[in-house]
Scaffold this motif. Structure first.
Motif, short mmCIF file in Angstrom:
data_model
loop_
_atom_site.label_atom_id
_atom_site.label_comp_id
_atom_site.label_asym_id
_atom_site.label_seq_id
_atom_site.Cartn_x
_atom_site.Cartn_y
_atom_site.Cartn_z
N ILE A 185 0.83 -1.21 0.00
CA ILE A 185 0.00 0.00 0.00
C ILE A 185 0.86 1.26 0.00
N ALA A 186 1.84 1.33 0.88
CA ALA A 186 2.69 2.53 0.93
C ALA A 186 3.45 2.74 -0.38
N PRO A 187 4.08 1.71 -0.96
CA PRO A 187 4.72 1.93 -2.27
C PRO A 187 3.73 2.34 -3.35
N TYR A 188 2.53 1.76 -3.33
CA TYR A 188 1.51 2.09 -4.34
C TYR A 188 1.13 3.57 -4.26
N LEU A 189 1.02 4.10 -3.04
CA LEU A 189 0.63 5.49 -2.86
C LEU A 189 1.81 6.45 -3.01
N ARG A 190 3.02 5.93 -2.85
CA ARG A 190 4.21 6.79 -2.88
C ARG A 190 4.84 6.92 -4.27
N PHE A 191 4.85 5.84 -5.05
CA PHE A 191 5.64 5.79 -6.28
C PHE A 191 4.75 5.41 -7.46
N HIS A 192 4.96 6.07 -8.60
CA HIS A 192 4.18 5.73 -9.79
C HIS A 192 4.92 4.66 -10.59
N THR A 217 -6.17 -6.16 -1.48
CA THR A 217 -5.39 -5.89 -0.27
C THR A 217 -6.00 -4.76 0.54
N ALA A 218 -6.35 -3.67 -0.12
CA ALA A 218 -6.84 -2.49 0.59
C ALA A 218 -8.25 -2.67 1.13
N PHE A 219 -9.12 -3.25 0.32
CA PHE A 219 -10.54 -3.24 0.66
C PHE A 219 -11.01 -4.50 1.39
N THR A 220 -10.06 -5.35 1.81
CA THR A 220 -10.39 -6.42 2.76
C THR A 220 -9.91 -6.07 4.16
N ARG A 221 -9.26 -4.91 4.32
CA ARG A 221 -8.77 -4.48 5.64
C ARG A 221 -9.88 -3.75 6.40
N PRO A 222 -9.92 -3.92 7.73
CA PRO A 222 -10.84 -3.09 8.52
C PRO A 222 -10.46 -1.61 8.35
N VAL A 223 -11.43 -0.77 8.15
CA VAL A 223 -11.17 0.65 7.92
C VAL A 223 -10.79 1.31 9.24
N ASP A 224 -9.84 2.24 9.18
CA ASP A 224 -9.35 2.93 10.37
C ASP A 224 -10.34 4.02 10.78
#
Length: 727
Positions: A185-192, A217-224
């Motif tokens: 998630i962090a690399p996806y949001l940080r780097f194109h 990965t993102a949308f099976t996580r409990p939302v913060d």
């Protein structure tokens, strides 16, 4: 091409109404226990098989094999075995819910979490088509196909087993979630990454494949949310003042007496667990980025929906596009309204998406054979839940019937496909199994019409006995082979004239030396080669400029004809090279005979597929034909009957002919009749000499399809106009 101005704009406003992907976890016994008994039994067998195996050890020296000697398989076999075992174990535990596989599952989870990287060594670079780094940089994780795939497996496994993992320890989910954030998630949001799309370079299966797995990965996580934070605070803290219960001010005995839980454990309030969950802002950014990437991917396709990577890569291109659309639809709460909600974003591409979906049925030959240009095996996989659901999403009853019919014809191993590591696909299989097994069979919907794909120059045409595919296009396809003008022929669902496909992937496969690999070269496809007076070979070249021109395709109920000019596919070819591929369907066959100007008339029934080539240059011209079954000379037509040579092996033809009464005049040797195993015959006109080359199949990947040697028939042309007739 689509205008990308709006796609590349940055809108940081958080979206509202996005939900999590709903999956039936292990506590949903109504779902898991409703699965048919035989299905559950077969799934448990796979879990038991996985439980009986040792987890493979993976060393950094295994990772380094790729950069040191080009070997990919040694590392990848161990890497993928871990993930396949984990997937089988999770499915078994969800079905049984007795804890029998849980310890093995936890071992597998922590082994995968402990891997230095989830990126394959062959993909360990940040910029497309650049040299790979030998060792992964753990501070900058590369988000490749199998980083995404690994994240999807772990995220779905955690979501399905969350209740029992939490009972064992809340730190298991914490470790998984934090690793997902750090590595994906962090690399996806940080780097194109290049595969995310920018409108400046072509996309391929990487785009929907990784995007789908990032969404999982993102949308099976409990939302913060505030409630989640409150829950975690309650678990990890017993005081508002973190310093009150600190070893700086209080003894260990006193802290333990005040804060010990019922199991005797103490959570230090001055050092709380760091447990990542996605916030609304992160989910909004992921959603928007995913939508942009899907648009970029769709822009690479023409309206005909042809996958230029081939039928095998449809599973990673077209079906992962389905995965993206399905997840986007589900998280926007429009599961009952296909083509609404989030996927209204793609309404303009509805026809294109439908054609992408049903591409696979159009290139199906029969049984488990598919048309296989490029890096594609003729065994392109069996059909199942994802195709079925893609058909449902696009309102394509024929695709749903095609998928269900193929699924019902499969063995249990084929249906459950233990070689597939993506856990979400297995969950979709469980959800759809009964629907596919009970789908009403509609024979009329299984009749596949002819197909013409102008975007790639691919013609697929068929009758009750034959399936013929011929390719114009260019030599710049994804996973390209230099095969402009080549063709493939099946007779009664058996390979007659073949495309070999590709061998095991190595470092060389995707390097500047790719076309040194023999299976990539035009001379090992069903195409001409040329030689100058010094014996130098001229073959087709890779690149968009090496293409067919003057392409024309005509198809009706009785005939299919694809014609093209191939001079531009060969660098520096000194003359025109015109090819026509003609298919006379069985609906027009009769008892008449046709005189081809040869000494033997051929009945019209035998003139099913005709390849006509005209070359007016000065180079030595040689046709290549690749077969699976061994070619044997049945007859040579000249002034003296040579039918007594029936059964002569072509490799001995030249010596036999030289001993045959001094017959050397080329005009007497211009028709050859070649029997290709028990499959069919080839009549060759306009050739002076024919030889055969045995092609031993020693590569494991080629050997999965071709169980014995294949053969290359080399026919030296004696005339400007030559013909090959297959029957």
């Amino acid at each position: 091409m689509r205008s990308f101005e709006s796609l590349n704009s940055d809108n940081s406003e958080a979206l509202s109404g996005l939900g999590t992907l709903k999956l039936p976890d292990i506590s949903d016994r109504s779902f898991w226990e409703s699965l048919p008994a035989d299905y559950r039994e077969e799934r448990l067998k796979l879990a038991e098989d996985a439980a009986a195996k040792d987890w493979p050890e993976i060393l950094m020296s295994d990772y380094l094999r790729f950069s040191h000697d080009g070997n990919r398989t040694y590392f990848e076999d161990r890497f993928f075995t871990r993930r396949r075992m984990l997937t089988s174990l999770v499915m078994g535990e969800c079905i049984e819910a007795k804890g029998r596989f849980l310890r093995k599952i936890i071992d597998g989870i922590y082994l995968i979490l402990g891997e230095t990287t989830w990126c394959l060594p062959a993909h360990n670079s940040y910029i497309r088509d650049t040299r790979q780094f030998t060792i992964p940089d753990t501070s900058r994780p590369v988000l490749d196909l199998f980083s995404g795939e690994t994240a999807a497996i772990l995220s779905v496994a955690e979501a399905l087993l969350r209740p029992v993992l939490f009972d064992e320890s809340p730190f298991i989910s914490t470790a998984i979630d934090n690793a997902l954030h750090e590595r994906v998630i962090a690399p996806y949001l940080r780097f194109h990454f290049w595969w995310m799309g920018n409108g400046l370079e072509p996309m391929c299966n990487w785009t929907p494949w990784i995007t789908q797995n990032v969404l999982l990965t993102a949308f099976t996580r409990p939302v913060d949310t505030d409630s989640v934070r409150a829950t975690m605070k309650a678990v990890t803290s017993h005081a508002d003042d973190e310093t009150t219960f600190s070893n700086r001010r209080m003894s260990s005995v006193e802290i333990a007496e005040r804060l010990r839980d019922r199991n005797g454990r103490v959570e230090p309030p001055d050092w709380r667990t760091e447990h990542w969950h996605p916030c609304d802002d992160e989910l909004s950014k992921i959603y928007r980025s995913a939508v942009k990437s899907v648009h970029h991917f769709l822009s690479e396709y023409e309206e005909d929906g042809c996958c230029d990577e081939g039928a095998q890569y449809y599973s990673h291109a077209g079906l992962c596009l389905f995965g993206c659309l399905s997840i986007l639809n589900d998280i926007s709460h429009d599961t009952e309204k296909p083509w609404s909600g989030s996927i209204k974003e793609f309404a303009a591409d509805e026809t294109k998406i439908r054609n992408i979906a049903n591409f696979i049925s159009k290139v199906h030959v029969g049984e488990d054979y598919y048309i296989n240009f490029a890096d594609c095996s003729p065994h392109a996989g069996r059909r199942g839940a994802r195709e079925y659901l893609f058909g449902a999403l696009t309102h394509d009853d024929a695709l749903m019937n095609f998928a269900a019919e193929d699924y019902r014809s499969e063995s249990w191993t084929e249906r459950l496909n233990p070689s597939e590591e993506n856990l979400w696909y297995h969950l979709l299989n469980a959800r759809c199994h009964e629907r596919m097994m009970n789908q009403a069979s509609d024979i009329s919907a299984l009749v596949t019409p002819d197909a013409w794909f102008p975007s790639t120059g691919l013609m697929v045409t068929r009758d009750t006995h034959y399936v013929l595919a011929a390719k114009a296009g260019d030599n710049a396809d994804s996973h390209n082979h230099n095969d402009v003008g080549s063709f493939i022929l099946y007779k009664d669902n058996r390979p007659f004239i073949i495309d070999l496909g590709v061998g095991s992937y190595t470092q060389k496969t995707f390097s500047k030396d790719r076309y040194d690999i023999w299976t990539m070269q035009s001379r090992y496809h069903n195409l001409p080669s040329f030689y100058d007076t010094d014996g130098r070979l001229l073959m087709e070249h890779d690149g968009e400029e090496y293409r067919a021109t003057e392409v024309s395709c005509r198809m009706d109920e009785t005939h299919s004809i694809l014609s093209m000019e191939l001079q531009n596919a060969y660098p520096g070819l000194d003359g025109k090279l015109q090819r026509s591929v003609i298919f006379n369907k069985d609906s027009v066959l009769g008892d008449s005979t046709v005189d081809d100007g040869s000494c033997e008339e051929i009945s019209y029934e035998e003139k099913v597929v005709i390849i006509k080539d005209h070359y007016d240059g000065k180079l030595k011209f040689e046709e290549n034909i690749i077969t699976y079954e061994k070619p044997v000379l049945e007859d040579i037509c000249d002034e003296t009957s040579l039918s007594e040579r029936s059964g002569t092996d072509i490799s001995r033809t030249k010596a036999s002919r030289q001993a045959a009464d001094g017959i050397h005049d080329e005009i007497h040797r211009n028709q050859y009749i070649i029997k290709v195993g028990n499959t069919g015959k080839l009549h060759a006109f306009g050739f002076s000499e024919i030889t055969v080359e045995e092609l031993p199949i020693t590569d494991p990947r080629l050997g999965e399809t071709w169980k014995h040697s294949c053969y290359r028939i080399k026919l030296q042309a004696s005339e400007e106009d030559v013909s090959l007739i297959f029957s």
